[in-house]
Design a protein around this motif. Structure first.
Motif, PDB file in Angstrom:
ATOM      1  N   ALA A 194      65.634  32.709 -30.241  1.00  0.00           N
ATOM      2  CA  ALA A 194      66.831  31.878 -30.459  1.00  0.00           C
ATOM      3  C   ALA A 194      66.707  30.554 -29.701  1.00  0.00           C
ATOM      4  O   ALA A 194      67.110  29.503 -30.206  1.00  0.00           O
ATOM      5  CB  ALA A 194      68.087  32.633 -30.024  1.00  0.00           C
ATOM      6  N   MET A 195      66.149  30.603 -28.500  1.00  0.00           N
ATOM      7  CA  MET A 195      65.977  29.357 -27.730  1.00  0.00           C
ATOM      8  C   MET A 195      64.903  28.482 -28.370  1.00  0.00           C
ATOM      9  O   MET A 195      65.074  27.260 -28.488  1.00  0.00           O
ATOM     10  CB  MET A 195      65.626  29.681 -26.271  1.00  0.00           C
ATOM     11  CG  MET A 195      66.815  30.253 -25.501  1.00  0.00           C
ATOM     12  SD  MET A 195      66.514  30.369 -23.719  1.00  0.00           S
ATOM     13  CE  MET A 195      65.408  31.765 -23.665  1.00  0.00           C
TER      14      MET A 195
ATOM     15  N   LEU B   2      81.130  41.882 -33.055  1.00  0.00           N
ATOM     16  CA  LEU B   2      80.092  40.887 -32.710  1.00  0.00           C
ATOM     17  C   LEU B   2      80.703  39.586 -32.194  1.00  0.00           C
ATOM     18  O   LEU B   2      80.111  38.907 -31.349  1.00  0.00           O
ATOM     19  CB  LEU B   2      79.176  40.608 -33.907  1.00  0.00           C
ATOM     20  CG  LEU B   2      78.280  41.767 -34.372  1.00  0.00           C
ATOM     21  CD1 LEU B   2      77.290  41.277 -35.428  1.00  0.00           C
ATOM     22  CD2 LEU B   2      77.545  42.457 -33.238  1.00  0.00           C
ATOM     23  N   ALA B   3      81.886  39.240 -32.687  1.00  0.00           N
ATOM     24  CA  ALA B   3      82.547  38.018 -32.196  1.00  0.00           C
ATOM     25  C   ALA B   3      82.852  38.160 -30.704  1.00  0.00           C
ATOM     26  O   ALA B   3      82.690  37.216 -29.924  1.00  0.00           O
ATOM     27  CB  ALA B   3      83.817  37.751 -32.987  1.00  0.00           C
ATOM     28  N   LYS B   4      83.245  39.359 -30.307  1.00  0.00           N
ATOM     29  CA  LYS B   4      83.530  39.604 -28.890  1.00  0.00           C
ATOM     30  C   LYS B   4      82.228  39.552 -28.080  1.00  0.00           C
ATOM     31  O   LYS B   4      82.185  38.968 -26.986  1.00  0.00           O
ATOM     32  CB  LYS B   4      84.198  40.973 -28.731  1.00  0.00           C
ATOM     33  CG  LYS B   4      84.614  41.279 -27.313  1.00  0.00           C
ATOM     34  CD  LYS B   4      85.307  42.642 -27.246  1.00  0.00           C
ATOM     35  CE  LYS B   4      85.344  43.124 -25.803  1.00  0.00           C
ATOM     36  NZ  LYS B   4      85.352  44.589 -25.711  1.00  0.00           N
ATOM     37  N   SER B   5      81.145  40.147 -28.628  1.00  0.00           N
ATOM     38  CA  SER B   5      79.854  40.089 -27.937  1.00  0.00           C
ATOM     39  C   SER B   5      79.432  38.637 -27.734  1.00  0.00           C
ATOM     40  O   SER B   5      78.915  38.278 -26.675  1.00  0.00           O
ATOM     41  CB  SER B   5      78.760  40.791 -28.751  1.00  0.00           C
ATOM     42  OG  SER B   5      79.067  42.144 -28.913  1.00  0.00           O
ATOM     43  N   LYS B   6      79.660  37.807 -28.752  1.00  0.00           N
ATOM     44  CA  LYS B   6      79.260  36.401 -28.653  1.00  0.00           C
ATOM     45  C   LYS B   6      80.096  35.676 -27.598  1.00  0.00           C
ATOM     46  O   LYS B   6      79.584  34.875 -26.830  1.00  0.00           O
ATOM     47  CB  LYS B   6      79.405  35.719 -30.019  1.00  0.00           C
ATOM     48  CG  LYS B   6      78.347  36.186 -31.015  1.00  0.00           C
ATOM     49  CD  LYS B   6      78.547  35.594 -32.405  1.00  0.00           C
ATOM     50  CE  LYS B   6      77.445  36.098 -33.353  1.00  0.00           C
ATOM     51  NZ  LYS B   6      77.553  35.546 -34.700  1.00  0.00           N
TER      52      LYS B   6
ATOM     53  N   MET C 206      76.251  33.866 -20.010  1.00  0.00           N
ATOM     54  CA  MET C 206      75.079  32.997 -19.919  1.00  0.00           C
ATOM     55  C   MET C 206      75.457  31.644 -19.293  1.00  0.00           C
ATOM     56  O   MET C 206      74.679  31.088 -18.515  1.00  0.00           O
ATOM     57  CB  MET C 206      74.456  32.810 -21.301  1.00  0.00           C
ATOM     58  CG  MET C 206      73.067  32.204 -21.255  1.00  0.00           C
ATOM     59  SD  MET C 206      72.236  32.440 -22.844  1.00  0.00           S
ATOM     60  CE  MET C 206      70.718  31.525 -22.542  1.00  0.00           C
ATOM     61  N   CYS C 207      76.632  31.128 -19.634  1.00  0.00           N
ATOM     62  CA  CYS C 207      77.086  29.863 -19.023  1.00  0.00           C
ATOM     63  C   CYS C 207      77.188  30.043 -17.510  1.00  0.00           C
ATOM     64  O   CYS C 207      76.653  29.245 -16.726  1.00  0.00           O
ATOM     65  CB  CYS C 207      78.442  29.448 -19.580  1.00  0.00           C
ATOM     66  SG  CYS C 207      78.366  28.725 -21.232  1.00  0.00           S
TER      67      CYS C 207
ATOM     68  N   LYS D 265      75.641  28.182 -29.134  1.00  0.00           N
ATOM     69  CA  LYS D 265      74.791  28.268 -30.332  1.00  0.00           C
ATOM     70  C   LYS D 265      73.626  29.229 -30.126  1.00  0.00           C
ATOM     71  O   LYS D 265      73.253  29.980 -31.034  1.00  0.00           O
ATOM     72  CB  LYS D 265      74.276  26.876 -30.702  1.00  0.00           C
ATOM     73  CG  LYS D 265      75.379  26.014 -31.309  1.00  0.00           C
ATOM     74  CD  LYS D 265      74.884  24.629 -31.657  1.00  0.00           C
ATOM     75  CE  LYS D 265      76.022  23.817 -32.282  1.00  0.00           C
ATOM     76  NZ  LYS D 265      75.843  22.380 -32.111  1.00  0.00           N
ATOM     77  N   ILE D 266      73.046  29.193 -28.915  1.00  0.00           N
ATOM     78  CA  ILE D 266      71.945  30.122 -28.611  1.00  0.00           C
ATOM     79  C   ILE D 266      72.448  31.563 -28.694  1.00  0.00           C
ATOM     80  O   ILE D 266      71.812  32.437 -29.297  1.00  0.00           O
ATOM     81  CB  ILE D 266      71.362  29.820 -27.203  1.00  0.00           C
ATOM     82  CG1 ILE D 266      70.654  28.462 -27.184  1.00  0.00           C
ATOM     83  CG2 ILE D 266      70.419  30.939 -26.758  1.00  0.00           C
ATOM     84  CD1 ILE D 266      70.344  27.929 -25.783  1.00  0.00           C
ATOM     85  N   VAL D 267      73.613  31.827 -28.099  1.00  0.00           N
ATOM     86  CA  VAL D 267      74.141  33.207 -28.071  1.00  0.00           C
ATOM     87  C   VAL D 267      74.523  33.656 -29.484  1.00  0.00           C
ATOM     88  O   VAL D 267      74.230  34.789 -29.893  1.00  0.00           O
ATOM     89  CB  VAL D 267      75.342  33.319 -27.104  1.00  0.00           C
ATOM     90  CG1 VAL D 267      75.965  34.712 -27.172  1.00  0.00           C
ATOM     91  CG2 VAL D 267      74.904  32.995 -25.671  1.00  0.00           C
ATOM     92  N   ASP D 268      75.145  32.761 -30.239  1.00  0.00           N
ATOM     93  CA  ASP D 268      75.511  33.074 -31.619  1.00  0.00           C
ATOM     94  C   ASP D 268      74.265  33.543 -32.390  1.00  0.00           C
ATOM     95  O   ASP D 268      74.285  34.553 -33.096  1.00  0.00           O
ATOM     96  CB  ASP D 268      76.095  31.806 -32.249  1.00  0.00           C
ATOM     97  CG  ASP D 268      76.716  32.083 -33.597  1.00  0.00           C
ATOM     98  OD1 ASP D 268      77.758  32.741 -33.628  1.00  0.00           O
ATOM     99  OD2 ASP D 268      76.142  31.661 -34.613  1.00  0.00           O
TER     100      ASP D 268
END
Ligand code: HEM
Length: 119
Positions: free
Chosen positions: A91-92, A41-45, A52-53, A17-20
């Protein structure tokens, strides 16, 4: 035992959700939007979430390119890096991530600047 940064960010679901949110912010940020025009953008997400995980201590495997290869030839500036980090912080904060976690993420991002700037 202290929870890992991954757990404190809400694990896979919270981080997705943060990355989205921050990828959408990048695409709408006048300082960054030109870089993301016409990109998937879907690929970037998807890659951003994996990255990030993994970076926060999660079990995911990152399937993207290494940072230098991904940013080579872009000549990214310090101003763009600060703009990107501002979006990630926003975003955070929008998701009530704690100040300690925000500071940890900013520290990690800043430590990676040599792998993305002016390549
Ligand atoms: C420490 C800061 C940064 C990190 C950790 C980071 C991370 C990433 C990751 C994981 C990818 C996916 C790699 C792949 O496509 O295989 C990526 C791609 C990308 N990044 Fe960054 N990035 C950072 C800074 C920036 C900045 C400041 C900009 C823009 C000004 C930027 C623009 C891009 C673009 C446009 C792509 C897509 C590349 C493509 O589709 O070929 N990045 N980044």
């Amino acid at each position: 035992m202290t929870a890992t940064l991954y757990e404190r960010l809400g694990a896979a679901e919270g981080i997705a959700k943060i990355v989205d949110d921050f990828v959408d912010r990048h695409a709408a940020n006048p300082l960054l939007a030109p870089r993301f025009q016409g990109r998937d953008l879907a690929k970037s997400k998807r890659l951003g979430t994996q990255f990030m995980c993994m970076g926060a201590g999660g079990p995911q495997r990152y399937e993207g390119r290494d940072l230098r290869a991904a940013h080579a030839g872009m000549n990214i500036s310090e101003q763009e890096l600060v703009a990107a980090i501002d979006d990630i912080v926003a975003a955070m904060q929008a998701r009530q991530v704690g100040a300690a976690e925000v500071h940890e993420v900013v520290g990690i991002l800043y430590s990676l600047k040599g792998e993305v700037l002016r390549l």
